[in-house]
Design a protein around this motif. Structure first.
Motif, PDB file in Angstrom:
ATOM      1  N   ILE A 284       0.772  -1.623   0.042  1.00 33.00           N
ATOM      2  CA  ILE A 284      -0.025   0.114   0.107  1.00 33.00           C
ATOM      3  C   ILE A 284       1.198   1.234  -0.192  1.00 33.00           C
ATOM      4  N   ASP A 285       0.521   2.025  -0.881  1.00 28.68           N
ATOM      5  CA  ASP A 285       1.333   3.431  -1.061  1.00 28.68           C
ATOM      6  C   ASP A 285       0.979   4.281  -0.277  1.00 28.68           C
ATOM      7  N   VAL A 286       1.836   4.718   1.460  1.00 35.61           N
ATOM      8  CA  VAL A 286       1.177   5.977   2.305  1.00 35.61           C
ATOM      9  C   VAL A 286       1.502   7.457   1.461  1.00 35.61           C
ATOM     10  N   SER A 287       2.367   7.156  -0.103  1.00 33.13           N
ATOM     11  CA  SER A 287       3.338   8.685   0.717  1.00 33.13           C
ATOM     12  C   SER A 287       2.149   9.357  -0.361  1.00 33.13           C
TER      13      SER A 287
ATOM     14  N   ILE B 171      -0.087  10.843   3.045  1.00 30.66           N
ATOM     15  CA  ILE B 171       0.788  12.031   3.708  1.00 30.66           C
ATOM     16  C   ILE B 171       1.142  13.105   2.538  1.00 30.66           C
ATOM     17  N   VAL B 172       0.986  12.653   1.133  1.00 31.83           N
ATOM     18  CA  VAL B 172       0.870  14.630   0.349  1.00 31.83           C
ATOM     19  C   VAL B 172      -0.402  15.188   0.655  1.00 31.83           C
ATOM     20  N   ASN B 173      -1.108  14.294   0.948  1.00 31.14           N
ATOM     21  CA  ASN B 173      -2.722  15.136   0.872  1.00 31.14           C
ATOM     22  C   ASN B 173      -2.958  15.813   2.144  1.00 31.14           C
ATOM     23  N   ILE B 174      -2.248  14.989   3.216  1.00 31.21           N
ATOM     24  CA  ILE B 174      -2.393  15.311   5.078  1.00 31.21           C
ATOM     25  C   ILE B 174      -1.708  16.923   4.870  1.00 31.21           C
ATOM     26  N   VAL B 175      -0.564  16.319   4.533  1.00 31.99           N
ATOM     27  CA  VAL B 175       0.361  17.988   5.034  1.00 31.99           C
ATOM     28  C   VAL B 175      -0.077  18.377   3.646  1.00 31.99           C
ATOM     29  N   LEU B 176      -0.600  18.463   2.819  1.00 24.19           N
ATOM     30  CA  LEU B 176      -1.351  19.841   2.260  1.00 24.19           C
ATOM     31  C   LEU B 176      -2.320  20.768   2.575  1.00 24.19           C
ATOM     32  N   LEU B 177      -3.597  19.327   3.049  1.00 22.70           N
ATOM     33  CA  LEU B 177      -4.332  20.111   4.047  1.00 22.70           C
ATOM     34  C   LEU B 177      -3.999  21.170   4.938  1.00 22.70           C
ATOM     35  N   LEU B 178      -2.643  20.849   5.711  1.00 30.50           N
ATOM     36  CA  LEU B 178      -2.587  21.305   6.877  1.00 30.50           C
ATOM     37  C   LEU B 178      -2.005  22.408   6.443  1.00 30.50           C
TER      38      LEU B 178
END
Length: 135
Positions: free
Chosen positions: A14-17, A20-27
């Motif tokens: 499973i590629d979680v990268s 993680i990128v989506n969460i960082v951008l939302l933050l």
């Protein structure tokens, strides 16, 4: 006789990268939106002030410490050295309420709180709320 086993299935990774990128951008977007505030102009900030001190409405016993160094215990002048004796004469347990001017230096409050007469006693710092209209 040889038995051949089926080849192992490739493991699914499973590629979680991307998550993680989506969460960082939302933050980042969240902090950009919430961090944009109007700067406060110093001329518009009004600090509260007390024009009249209603001693009868304040909690008792009240130690009023003025910026000049005068001490009043429930409206009566008192020497700092006699504060312990005056507090011992009150019905126990005593919670001493301390009121100081908002313009007083912080060191003055620290000096009052560090007095040996107040060691082990319940203390409460009292503030006054300013209301327009004098009440």
């Amino acid at each position: 006789m040889t038995i051949s086993l089926p080849p192992p299935r490739p493991r699914i990774h499973i590629d979680v990268s991307l998550a993680i990128v989506n969460i960082v951008l939302l933050l980042i977007f969240f902090f950009l939106v919430t961090g944009q505030t109007q700067p406060i102009e110093l001329g518009k900030v009004e600090l509260s002030q007390t024009s009249e001190l209603p001693l009868d409405k304040l909690p008792k016993p009240l130690l009023l410490v003025s910026t000049e160094g005068d001490w009043l215990l429930d409206g009566q002048p008192i020497s700092p050295d006699l504060l312990g004796v005056a507090l011992d004469a009150l019905p126990q347990p005593v919670t001493l309420n301390i009121l100081m001017n908002r313009d007083a230096p912080a060191e003055m409050l620290v000096d009052v709180l560090n007095r040996p007469e107040l060691a082990g006693r319940d203390l409460r710092v009292v503030t006054l709320r300013f209301r327009d209209g004098g009440t």
